[in-house]
Design a protein around this motif. Structure first.
Motif, PDB file in Angstrom:
ATOM      1  N   HIS A 111      -7.351   0.189  -3.328  1.00 43.18           N
ATOM      2  CA  HIS A 111      -8.020   0.260  -2.028  1.00 43.18           C
ATOM      3  C   HIS A 111      -8.009  -1.114  -1.355  1.00 43.18           C
ATOM      4  O   HIS A 111      -8.369  -2.127  -1.978  1.00 43.18           O
ATOM      5  N   SER A 146     -10.126  -3.450 -10.111  1.00 43.30           N
ATOM      6  CA  SER A 146     -10.675  -2.503  -9.133  1.00 43.30           C
ATOM      7  C   SER A 146     -10.382  -1.048  -9.491  1.00 43.30           C
ATOM      8  O   SER A 146     -11.073  -0.144  -9.016  1.00 43.30           O
ATOM      9  N   VAL A 147      -9.375  -0.804 -10.335  1.00 40.33           N
ATOM     10  CA  VAL A 147      -9.029   0.570 -10.711  1.00 40.33           C
ATOM     11  C   VAL A 147      -9.117   0.794 -12.221  1.00 40.33           C
ATOM     12  O   VAL A 147      -8.833   1.889 -12.705  1.00 40.33           O
ATOM     13  N   TRP A 184      -9.947  -2.529   0.700  1.00 42.10           N
ATOM     14  CA  TRP A 184     -11.232  -3.201   0.878  1.00 42.10           C
ATOM     15  C   TRP A 184     -11.764  -3.790  -0.421  1.00 42.10           C
ATOM     16  O   TRP A 184     -12.382  -4.846  -0.420  1.00 42.10           O
ATOM     17  N   THR A 185     -11.541  -3.085  -1.506  1.00 47.58           N
ATOM     18  CA  THR A 185     -12.193  -3.474  -2.763  1.00 47.58           C
ATOM     19  C   THR A 185     -11.263  -4.066  -3.812  1.00 47.58           C
ATOM     20  O   THR A 185     -11.732  -4.518  -4.855  1.00 47.58           O
ATOM     21  N   SER A 186      -9.967  -4.061  -3.559  1.00 47.36           N
ATOM     22  CA  SER A 186      -9.028  -4.635  -4.527  1.00 47.36           C
ATOM     23  C   SER A 186      -8.434  -5.924  -3.991  1.00 47.36           C
ATOM     24  O   SER A 186      -8.278  -6.097  -2.781  1.00 47.36           O
ATOM     25  N   PRO A 191       0.812  -1.233   0.000  1.00 49.77           N
ATOM     26  CA  PRO A 191       0.000   0.000   0.000  1.00 49.77           C
ATOM     27  C   PRO A 191       0.835   1.269   0.000  1.00 49.77           C
ATOM     28  O   PRO A 191       0.388   2.318  -0.480  1.00 49.77           O
ATOM     29  N   PRO A 196      -0.556   3.124  -3.473  1.00 53.81           N
ATOM     30  CA  PRO A 196      -1.742   3.527  -2.684  1.00 53.81           C
ATOM     31  C   PRO A 196      -3.032   3.611  -3.496  1.00 53.81           C
ATOM     32  O   PRO A 196      -4.114   3.775  -2.913  1.00 53.81           O
ATOM     33  N   GLN A 197      -2.946   3.497  -4.814  1.00 54.48           N
ATOM     34  CA  GLN A 197      -4.151   3.615  -5.640  1.00 54.48           C
ATOM     35  C   GLN A 197      -5.123   2.458  -5.399  1.00 54.48           C
ATOM     36  O   GLN A 197      -6.337   2.630  -5.517  1.00 54.48           O
TER      37      GLN A 197
END
Length: 239
Positions: free
Chosen positions: A30, A127-128, A32-34, A23, A27-28
């Motif tokens: 997340h 996720s991104v 929780w979601t990645s 991270p 840091p891009q």
């Protein structure tokens, strides 16, 4: 557990923890979601570090498996039969040998699958990247992406089997090993369920918790007393 295997488990635990710094480097994504696996995508900032660490861990796990299998007849020979139950000596020894074989095979598979993960990462980070997420949902991503999913699932399953074997090989006094093994089994199972039930977007945190549980389990297993050639237990030898 042999002294060499104990030390290697400690090394694997340290190297496997490399994802904890991801991270800071990327840091891009997340937490929780990645998926943690998204850090390994070729163009991500932490990819080279994490893939190298995973490759080293996988190869070391295979070495531990080989060392354990080579000592099948003596490793943990003096321990009572699985899960704290009493059993006749012959049955206990046979059960112990089976547990060591399961332990060895599971670690070998986990190691091989981890090496495959390092060599064959996800092709993109869904996720991104909306394009990646859409292609993943449509099933149009390269085979490499799907292969990574399979190898990751195989590694998780193998770790569960290795943890189950460590339960069978531990005694009532090895409480830390038992707690760490059960914690690992439960969290890896929850991570698998979370990955399947896509309506609950917490797969990132459950995957990371399960990875942390693997680290804790490796540290706990590394603390199992050394077993000598006569099958008696000795206190851990200082490194």
């Amino acid at each position: 557990m042999t002294l060499a295997s104990r030390r290697l488990c400690s090394v694997v635990a340290v190297v496997y923890s490399a994802w904890l710094v991801a991270p800071l480097l990327d840091p891009q994504l997340h937490p929780w979601t990645s998926y943690a696996s998204e850090y390994f995508v070729a163009d991500r900032p932490a990819a080279t570090l994490l893939r190298t660490a995973d490759g080293i861990c996988g190869m070391l796990l295979i070495v531990i498996a080989v060392l354990s299998y080579a000592r099948t007849r003596t490793l943990w020979r003096g321990l009572p039969g699985g899960l704290g139950g009493a059993a006749p000596a012959q049955r206990t020894e046979r059960r112990g040998r089976v547990a060591v074989r399961v332990w060895s095979a599971a670690l070998a598979v986990a190691g091989a699958a981890t090496v495959v993960d390092a060599i064959n990462p996800m092709t993109c980070a869904p996720s991104v990247s909306p394009e990646c997420a859409a292609a993943e949902a449509a099933g149009t991503l390269p085979v490499q992406h799907e292969m990574h999913t399979v190898s990751s699932a195989l590694a998780g399953t193998a770790f569960v089997l290795a943890m189950a074997a460590s339960l069978a090989l531990s005694t009532a006094s090895d409480r830390v090993v038992r707690i760490a093994s059960w914690a690992g089994i439960v969290t890896i199972a929850l991570s698998g369920v979370d990955a399947v039930v896509t309506r609950i977007p917490t797969e990132g945190i459950t995957q990371r918790v399960s990875m942390l549980a693997i680290v804790v389990w490796l540290v706990a297993v590394a603390g199992i007393p050394v077993v000598d050639r006569l099958g008696s237990r000795r206190e851990p030898v200082a490194a």
